[in-house]
Design a protein around this motif. Structure first.
Motif, PDB file in Angstrom:
ATOM      1  N   UNK A   1       0.605  -0.917   0.021  1.00  0.00           N
ATOM      2  CA  UNK A   1      -0.300   0.409  -0.279  1.00  0.00           C
ATOM      3  C   UNK A   1       0.575   1.561  -0.146  1.00  0.00           C
ATOM      4  N   UNK A   2       1.775   1.558   0.692  1.00  0.00           N
ATOM      5  CA  UNK A   2       3.087   2.456   0.618  1.00  0.00           C
ATOM      6  C   UNK A   2       3.534   2.338  -0.245  1.00  0.00           C
ATOM      7  N   UNK A   3       3.618   1.309  -0.907  1.00  0.00           N
ATOM      8  CA  UNK A   3       4.154   1.692  -2.245  1.00  0.00           C
ATOM      9  C   UNK A   3       3.294   2.685  -3.458  1.00  0.00           C
ATOM     10  N   UNK A   4       2.583   1.599  -3.183  1.00  0.00           N
ATOM     11  CA  UNK A   4       0.992   2.072  -4.480  1.00  0.00           C
ATOM     12  C   UNK A   4       1.336   3.730  -4.341  1.00  0.00           C
TER      13      UNK A   4
ATOM     14  N   UNK B   1       1.646   7.023  -6.816  1.00  0.00           N
ATOM     15  CA  UNK B   1       1.082   7.561  -7.319  1.00  0.00           C
ATOM     16  C   UNK B   1       0.958   8.513  -7.079  1.00  0.00           C
ATOM     17  N   UNK B   2       1.495   8.913  -5.813  1.00  0.00           N
ATOM     18  CA  UNK B   2       1.974  10.205  -5.717  1.00  0.00           C
ATOM     19  C   UNK B   2       2.906  11.285  -6.385  1.00  0.00           C
ATOM     20  N   UNK B   3       3.804  10.448  -7.152  1.00  0.00           N
ATOM     21  CA  UNK B   3       4.747  10.649  -7.901  1.00  0.00           C
ATOM     22  C   UNK B   3       4.315  11.008  -9.182  1.00  0.00           C
ATOM     23  N   UNK B   4       3.284  10.307  -9.813  1.00  0.00           N
ATOM     24  CA  UNK B   4       2.641  10.683 -11.021  1.00  0.00           C
ATOM     25  C   UNK B   4       1.399  11.394 -10.947  1.00  0.00           C
ATOM     26  N   UNK B   5       0.615  12.132  -9.473  1.00  0.00           N
ATOM     27  CA  UNK B   5      -0.141  12.780  -9.700  1.00  0.00           C
ATOM     28  C   UNK B   5       0.731  14.199  -9.960  1.00  0.00           C
ATOM     29  N   UNK B   6       2.126  14.360  -9.317  1.00  0.00           N
ATOM     30  CA  UNK B   6       2.810  15.441  -9.499  1.00  0.00           C
ATOM     31  C   UNK B   6       3.181  15.720 -10.741  1.00  0.00           C
ATOM     32  N   UNK B   7       3.278  14.463 -10.977  1.00  0.00           N
ATOM     33  CA  UNK B   7       4.336  14.371 -12.692  1.00  0.00           C
ATOM     34  C   UNK B   7       2.646  15.255 -14.087  1.00  0.00           C
ATOM     35  N   UNK B   8       1.708  14.773 -13.762  1.00  0.00           N
ATOM     36  CA  UNK B   8       0.849  14.889 -14.444  1.00  0.00           C
ATOM     37  C   UNK B   8      -0.309  16.366 -14.397  1.00  0.00           C
ATOM     38  N   UNK B   9       0.026  16.321 -12.521  1.00  0.00           N
ATOM     39  CA  UNK B   9      -0.346  17.516 -12.236  1.00  0.00           C
ATOM     40  C   UNK B   9      -1.812  17.292 -11.721  1.00  0.00           C
ATOM     41  N   UNK B  10      -2.261  16.183 -11.964  1.00  0.00           N
ATOM     42  CA  UNK B  10      -3.503  15.322 -12.368  1.00  0.00           C
ATOM     43  C   UNK B  10      -4.250  15.782 -11.298  1.00  0.00           C
TER      44      UNK B  10
ATOM     45  N   UNK C   1      -2.251  15.892  -1.621  1.00  0.00           N
ATOM     46  CA  UNK C   1      -0.921  16.440  -2.496  1.00  0.00           C
ATOM     47  C   UNK C   1      -1.292  18.032  -2.870  1.00  0.00           C
ATOM     48  N   UNK C   2       0.288  18.082  -3.204  1.00  0.00           N
ATOM     49  CA  UNK C   2       0.610  19.379  -3.864  1.00  0.00           C
ATOM     50  C   UNK C   2       1.745  19.361  -4.336  1.00  0.00           C
ATOM     51  N   UNK C   3       2.557  21.055  -4.731  1.00  0.00           N
ATOM     52  CA  UNK C   3       3.374  21.106  -4.453  1.00  0.00           C
ATOM     53  C   UNK C   3       5.006  20.944  -3.974  1.00  0.00           C
ATOM     54  N   UNK C   4       4.228  21.614  -2.477  1.00  0.00           N
ATOM     55  CA  UNK C   4       5.091  21.334  -1.458  1.00  0.00           C
ATOM     56  C   UNK C   4       5.212  20.034  -0.689  1.00  0.00           C
ATOM     57  N   UNK C   5       4.003  19.128  -1.275  1.00  0.00           N
ATOM     58  CA  UNK C   5       4.633  17.683  -0.192  1.00  0.00           C
ATOM     59  C   UNK C   5       4.997  16.859  -0.946  1.00  0.00           C
ATOM     60  N   UNK C   6       5.074  16.065   0.018  1.00  0.00           N
ATOM     61  CA  UNK C   6       5.990  13.666  -0.743  1.00  0.00           C
ATOM     62  C   UNK C   6       5.079  13.299  -0.330  1.00  0.00           C
ATOM     63  N   UNK C   7       4.926  12.135  -0.734  1.00  0.00           N
ATOM     64  CA  UNK C   7       4.410  11.074   0.010  1.00  0.00           C
ATOM     65  C   UNK C   7       5.730  10.392  -0.167  1.00  0.00           C
ATOM     66  N   UNK C   8       6.264   9.827   1.821  1.00  0.00           N
ATOM     67  CA  UNK C   8       7.157   9.241   2.157  1.00  0.00           C
ATOM     68  C   UNK C   8       6.938   7.771   3.328  1.00  0.00           C
TER      69      UNK C   8
END
Length: 576
Positions: free
Chosen positions: A235-238, A242-251, A260-267
């Motif tokens: 679940x953590x990996x997904x 997803x956080x990385x993909x969403x940031x890339x696509x600005x979904x 999440x937004x431009x200032x946050x990161x899923x870790x």
């Protein structure tokens, strides 16, 4: 899976109906977690941490040495400028337990006895009268945090500091120290003149190499999973991917669902129980703090199980987000029984419709303390016009034309605009004899609250059993072509423009009003084409209570309502 608000999502996780939900520390207090962090210090343990900054030569060797000094706090709404110092300094200051003061009064009294002078930023109460009573220091809430630090250090002895999304970052920036991966940027300020003041009384230099001592920390926003999730790592990996993909696509889902937004990161972080996570951050007692104030609940009386369930949820959620006094609920058989309970000090508050207020005052010694306000579409006295709407181009031109049509109602039985006013108008026009005739008068209806499976529910959009408030909206029924006419309060109709996209692009100008005396009228001519004005609902208390007691109740309810009117996604106050 959809739920009407985050509180409902948390319930679904607890019941293992869903696997994961995003949560704040206050939601963690209600149950469990994972982790979500800012990029500037992406792997820091906490979102931000409370520090106390003092002048280097100040002769203070323990917490009690803070007595009679001057203090500055970044904001009364801040965890670290206000909530954490209050919780952590409780053992140092005097314990105030004056029943003539309400909770916020007692907090201020405790601070005033600890410090000789203090400055607390921002509005202290959402009620203007109460705020004027409490306000005794200058406000510079709109200043930049760095400016607040600059002013504060030069005019006070102790500074409790944080900022909205950052932690000790602003202290470091102010003194020109490196922040995480950001290199030092020299300033004219000399950190050697100041020290971090620790809870045990020690002092720590402010420099790039020393770890600041903290009083408590606000945990990161995170992701909570239920005990039935076997593979947390997957679940953590997904979530991370997803956080990385969403940031890339600005979904859109990246912000709306993952928060999440431009200032946050899923870790990813090691799973931990909610209680232990809050204890590790020394944050549990901050949420539960009583600040020396008397533990008095605001007892709200209701007479339906649905209302009891709702206000119990509100009580838990609002308490976690620092609304005081805490709401508690009791169930009576009907409205009169609740009014008696308020009169006889068995309860403190009751919510009644506007038409019941005069009788409550004269027969039960009640006193109005808060009125609902509905915004666009209501009168200057917060009355809500009950209107009948049809789509432009409809063949309906009067109440008589409604026979055999499909109807949408904003509510059933006790709903003024959705049921009571239409029934009265149809009876007055000799179209029905009683409300029992409504089901046969219309070809089909959606009247939320009616017996599921009955003709009065057959036009409803979606699954009523889902507890989804949105599927019960009369406008939704109408715009989804499940109805020909809708009965609802005008403010609900005016909301359509705000929900333009989600409602399929329809606008208020796409509808016409059906007038009780015949004919149609544009929506803006509602004043001469409505079924009546519904007075606002009123929150009552007892006229026998002291001014302080009434202020406390008013402040507590307004504090809770302010939180959730600004963030209805956390808990929806409107609706069932």
């Amino acid at each position: 899976m959809y739920a009407r608000d985050r509180y409902k999502c948390i319930e679904k996780v607890s019941r293992e109906e869903i696997d994961v939900v995003v949560v704040d520390p206050e939601d963690i207090y209600l149950t469990a977690l994972d982790d979500n962090q800012t990029k500037e210090e992406a792997y820091a343990d906490y979102h931000y941490e409370a520090v106390a900054v003092i002048q280097k030569d100040l002769n203070v060797s323990d917490g009690k040495g803070l007595r009679h000094l001057k203090s500055c706090h970044t904001g009364i709404q801040d965890d670290i400028g206000y909530n954490i110092p209050l919780a952590k300094l409780a053992a140092i200051g005097d314990n105030i337990n004056n029943t003539e003061y309400f909770v916020r009064d007692n907090e201020f009294q405790a601070l005033s006895l600890l410090f000789s002078k203090a400055c607390l930023v921002e509005t202290w109460s959402s009620d203007p009268t109460i705020n004027r009573k409490l306000t005794t220091c200058a406000h510079f809430a709109k200043s930049q945090t760095s400016v607040i630090i600059k002013i504060s250090i030069r005019v006070t002895k102790v500074l409790f500091v944080t900022s909205f999304r950052k932690k000790i970052i602003y202290i470091k920036r102010f003194f020109g120290l490196p922040v995480g991966v950001t290199p030092a940027v020299p300033t004219n300020e000399d950190p050697s003149n100041f020290r971090y003041f620790c809870p045990d009384g020690t002092k720590v230099p402010i420099n790039a190499d020393t770890k600041p001592c903290t009083w408590a920390a606000r945990p990161w926003q995170g992701y909570m999973a239920n005990d039935g999730v076997n593979n947390i790592e997957a679940v953590q990996k997904e979530l991370t991917e997803l956080g990385q993909l969403g940031e890339k696509e600005k979904a859109a889902w990246w912000k709306d669902l993952m928060l999440l937004d431009e200032k946050t990161l899923a870790v990813a972080s090691s799973p931990i129980s909610p209680e232990q996570h809050l204890k590790d951050a020394k944050y549990l007692d901050v949420i539960e703090r009583n600040s020396g104030a008397p533990e008095r609940n605001a007892r709200l009386c209701v007479w339906t199980q649905d209302a009891l369930n709702k206000y119990r949820a509100l009580s838990r959620a609002a308490h976690s987000r620092d609304a005081r006094p805490r709401l508690s609920c009791l169930l009576e058989k009907d409205q009169d029984a609740c009014l008696i309970a308020v009169r006889d000090d068995g309860a403190d508050l009751v919510v009644v419709d506007g038409g019941s207020v005069l009788r409550a005052i004269t027969d039960f010694n009640a006193q109005p303390i808060i009125s609902e306000v509905y915004g666009s579409g209501s009168t200057k006295y917060s009355e809500r016009p009950a209107v009948v709407i049809v789509k432009k181009g409809s063949s309906i031109s009067g109440l008589a034309d409604l026979r055999g049509k499909r109807s949408c109602h904003s509510g059933y039985r006790n709903d003024f605009a959705g049921w009571l006013a239409p029934i009265h108008a149809l009876k007055k026009a000799n179209l029905i004899k009683s409300e029992d005739d409504v089901a046969e008068f219309f070809a089909g209806s959606c009247a939320p609250g009616a017996q599921p499976g009955s003709k009065l529910c057959q036009q409803c959009v979606g699954n009523i059993a889902s507890n989804d408030d949105k599927v019960t909206e009369a406008t939704k029924c109408l715009t989804s072509d499940k109805g020909d006419v809708a009965f609802l309060p005008l403010p609900a109709l005016m909301e359509i423009d705000k929900k333009n996209e989600s409602e399929g692009g329809v606008k208020t100008s796409d509808f016409m009003l059906v007038c009780p005396n015949g004919g149609l009228a544009p929506v803006e001519e509602w004043s001469k084409c409505n079924l009546g004005l519904e007075p606002p609902r009123i929150i009552l208390s007892s006229a026998g209570k002291t001014v302080h007691a009434l202020d406390e109740l008013k402040h507590g309810v307004l504090a809770a309502s302010t939180i959730y009117s600004k963030k209805p996604d956390l808990l929806q106050l409107s609706g069932s």
